[in-house]
Design a protein around this motif. Structure first.
Motif, PDB file in Angstrom:
ATOM      1  N   CYS A 280       3.954   3.994  -3.234  1.00 31.85           N
ATOM      2  CA  CYS A 280       2.854   4.951  -3.116  1.00 31.85           C
ATOM      3  C   CYS A 280       1.878   4.783  -4.271  1.00 31.85           C
ATOM      4  O   CYS A 280       2.141   4.046  -5.222  1.00 31.85           O
ATOM      5  CB  CYS A 280       3.372   6.381  -3.010  1.00 31.85           C
ATOM      6  N   CYS A 281       0.739   5.472  -4.146  1.00 35.07           N
ATOM      7  CA  CYS A 281      -0.256   5.428  -5.215  1.00 35.07           C
ATOM      8  C   CYS A 281       0.050   6.560  -6.194  1.00 35.07           C
ATOM      9  O   CYS A 281       0.773   7.499  -5.867  1.00 35.07           O
ATOM     10  CB  CYS A 281      -1.677   5.543  -4.653  1.00 35.07           C
ATOM     11  N   ARG A 282      -0.524   6.485  -7.396  1.00 30.73           N
ATOM     12  CA  ARG A 282      -0.246   7.498  -8.415  1.00 30.73           C
ATOM     13  C   ARG A 282      -0.776   8.865  -8.002  1.00 30.73           C
ATOM     14  O   ARG A 282      -0.142   9.889  -8.237  1.00 30.73           O
ATOM     15  CB  ARG A 282      -0.855   7.060  -9.746  1.00 30.73           C
ATOM     16  N   ALA A 283      -1.934   8.881  -7.366  1.00 29.89           N
ATOM     17  CA  ALA A 283      -2.548  10.162  -6.979  1.00 29.89           C
ATOM     18  C   ALA A 283      -1.643  10.913  -6.006  1.00 29.89           C
ATOM     19  O   ALA A 283      -1.415  12.116  -6.155  1.00 29.89           O
ATOM     20  CB  ALA A 283      -3.922   9.915  -6.361  1.00 29.89           C
ATOM     21  N   CYS A 284      -1.106  10.219  -5.011  1.00 30.90           N
ATOM     22  CA  CYS A 284      -0.199  10.875  -4.050  1.00 30.90           C
ATOM     23  C   CYS A 284       1.072  11.306  -4.768  1.00 30.90           C
ATOM     24  O   CYS A 284       1.541  12.433  -4.593  1.00 30.90           O
ATOM     25  CB  CYS A 284       0.143   9.942  -2.898  1.00 30.90           C
ATOM     26  N   ASN A 285       1.615  10.417  -5.595  1.00 30.81           N
ATOM     27  CA  ASN A 285       2.855  10.715  -6.311  1.00 30.81           C
ATOM     28  C   ASN A 285       2.709  12.006  -7.123  1.00 30.81           C
ATOM     29  O   ASN A 285       3.572  12.875  -7.108  1.00 30.81           O
ATOM     30  CB  ASN A 285       3.203   9.533  -7.210  1.00 30.81           C
TER      31      ASN A 285
ATOM     32  N   TRP B 181       0.822  -1.219   0.000  1.00 34.33           N
ATOM     33  CA  TRP B 181       0.000   0.000   0.000  1.00 34.33           C
ATOM     34  C   TRP B 181       0.849   1.258   0.000  1.00 34.33           C
ATOM     35  O   TRP B 181       2.035   1.225   0.291  1.00 34.33           O
ATOM     36  CB  TRP B 181      -0.956  -0.003   1.196  1.00 34.33           C
ATOM     37  N   CYS B 182       0.170   2.353  -0.336  1.00 36.66           N
ATOM     38  CA  CYS B 182       0.804   3.667  -0.388  1.00 36.66           C
ATOM     39  C   CYS B 182       1.124   4.131   1.038  1.00 36.66           C
ATOM     40  O   CYS B 182       0.252   4.111   1.906  1.00 36.66           O
ATOM     41  CB  CYS B 182      -0.159   4.642  -1.064  1.00 36.66           C
ATOM     42  N   VAL B 183       2.369   4.548   1.280  1.00 37.48           N
ATOM     43  CA  VAL B 183       2.758   4.940   2.647  1.00 37.48           C
ATOM     44  C   VAL B 183       2.168   6.295   3.038  1.00 37.48           C
ATOM     45  O   VAL B 183       2.228   6.687   4.197  1.00 37.48           O
ATOM     46  CB  VAL B 183       4.293   4.998   2.829  1.00 37.48           C
ATOM     47  N   TYR B 184       1.590   7.014   2.077  1.00 37.04           N
ATOM     48  CA  TYR B 184       1.023   8.339   2.391  1.00 37.04           C
ATOM     49  C   TYR B 184      -0.462   8.287   2.732  1.00 37.04           C
ATOM     50  O   TYR B 184      -0.926   8.997   3.607  1.00 37.04           O
ATOM     51  CB  TYR B 184       1.255   9.296   1.214  1.00 37.04           C
ATOM     52  N   CYS B 185      -1.220   7.448   1.990  1.00 37.63           N
ATOM     53  CA  CYS B 185      -2.677   7.446   2.197  1.00 37.63           C
ATOM     54  C   CYS B 185      -3.236   6.060   2.487  1.00 37.63           C
ATOM     55  O   CYS B 185      -4.410   5.921   2.792  1.00 37.63           O
ATOM     56  CB  CYS B 185      -3.377   8.049   0.979  1.00 37.63           C
ATOM     57  N   GLY B 186      -2.415   5.033   2.363  1.00 37.83           N
ATOM     58  CA  GLY B 186      -2.920   3.675   2.587  1.00 37.83           C
ATOM     59  C   GLY B 186      -3.595   3.090   1.353  1.00 37.83           C
ATOM     60  O   GLY B 186      -4.128   1.988   1.401  1.00 37.83           O
TER      61      GLY B 186
HETATM   62 ZN   LIG Z   1      -1.561   7.511  -1.761  1.00 34.68          ZN
END
Ligand SMILES: [Zn+2]
Length: 227
Positions: free
Chosen positions: A48-53, A15-20
């Motif tokens: 991380c996920c693309r949106a956070c990136n 999972w994304c370390v910023y938002c899960g």
């Molecule tokens: Zn994320």
């Protein structure tokens, strides 16, 4: 820079370390805009996920430019400015204009009207990445405490406290990098990790709280805590 392979990487790679959210890409933390070429080998990477990136890059660019402007006292391409930031300002006149309008000069000092939300966004992102990378334990909530200030605004006592390694007396999660750090250091202290001299260093300490300290370009200091 110290690079110690963790045994628990696979566990938290889902999972994304910023938002899960879903793991879709890898994120360099610190971002390259905060570093100079040649980049250090083995830069820390977190899932991380693309949106956070996508959501951080403009704010990271802004912060990197703001720090250079504040450090050199100029809103233009100052002589002592990092060359990649000077180039960035030439190629992005809107950002240069925005920073120039944020500069306030009085008789005895230069001040900067900082876009606080953007700076906080980047610092929290960096702190989350370092906590996840070093402790294998993503901190998905916002930090309970956050402090961001230029190093030069600290008193001597504050600076000494900030620079000193942290000894929490608590052992971190088995398999995490900080545990290896402690074994290697054999002192029980959480010490600074230098990513690039003069550009970027951080410290992650794990005890009753998780504490992340960051220094960018030996100018901006930050501390994020999860109590
Ligand atoms: Zn994320």
């Amino acid at each position: 820079m110290r690079q110690i392979r963790t045994f628990s990487e696979e566990r938290n790679n889902g999972w994304c370390v910023y938002c899960g959210g879903q793991y879709e890409t890898d994120d360099h933390s610190p971002s390259r805009v905060l570093l100079d070429k040649p980049y250090p080998e083995n830069l820390p990477v977190v899932p991380c996920c693309r949106a956070c990136n996508d959501s951080f890059s403009l704010d990271e660019e802004y912060l990197a430019c703001l720090i250079e402007c504040a450090r050199t006292g100029s809103a233009g391409q100052g002589e002592s400015m990092r060359s990649r930031i000077a180039d960035k300002l030439i190629r992005t006149p809107s950002l240069e204009a925005r920073l120039a309008s944020a500069r306030i000069e009085t008789d005895d000092a230069v001040y900067w009207n900082v876009e606080v939300k953007r700076v906080r966004n980047v610092i929290v992102k960096l702190a989350k990445a370092h906590a996840a990378y070093e402790n294998s334990e993503p901190m998905l909530d916002p930090p309970t405490r956050l402090w961001i200030n230029p190093l030069c605004t600290m008193t001597r006592e504050q600076r000494e406290h900030f620079e000193a390694p942290i000894n929490t007396g608590v052992w971190p999660e088995a398999g995490s990098r900080v545990l290896h750090q402690i074994v290697v250091a054999a002192e029980g202290d959480y010490d600074w990790i230098e990513v690039q001299p003069e550009r970027y260093r951080y410290l992650v300490a794990v005890g009753d709280s998780v504490v992340v300290r960051i220094v960018i370009s030996e100018y901006l200091a930050a501390e994020a805590c999860w109590d």
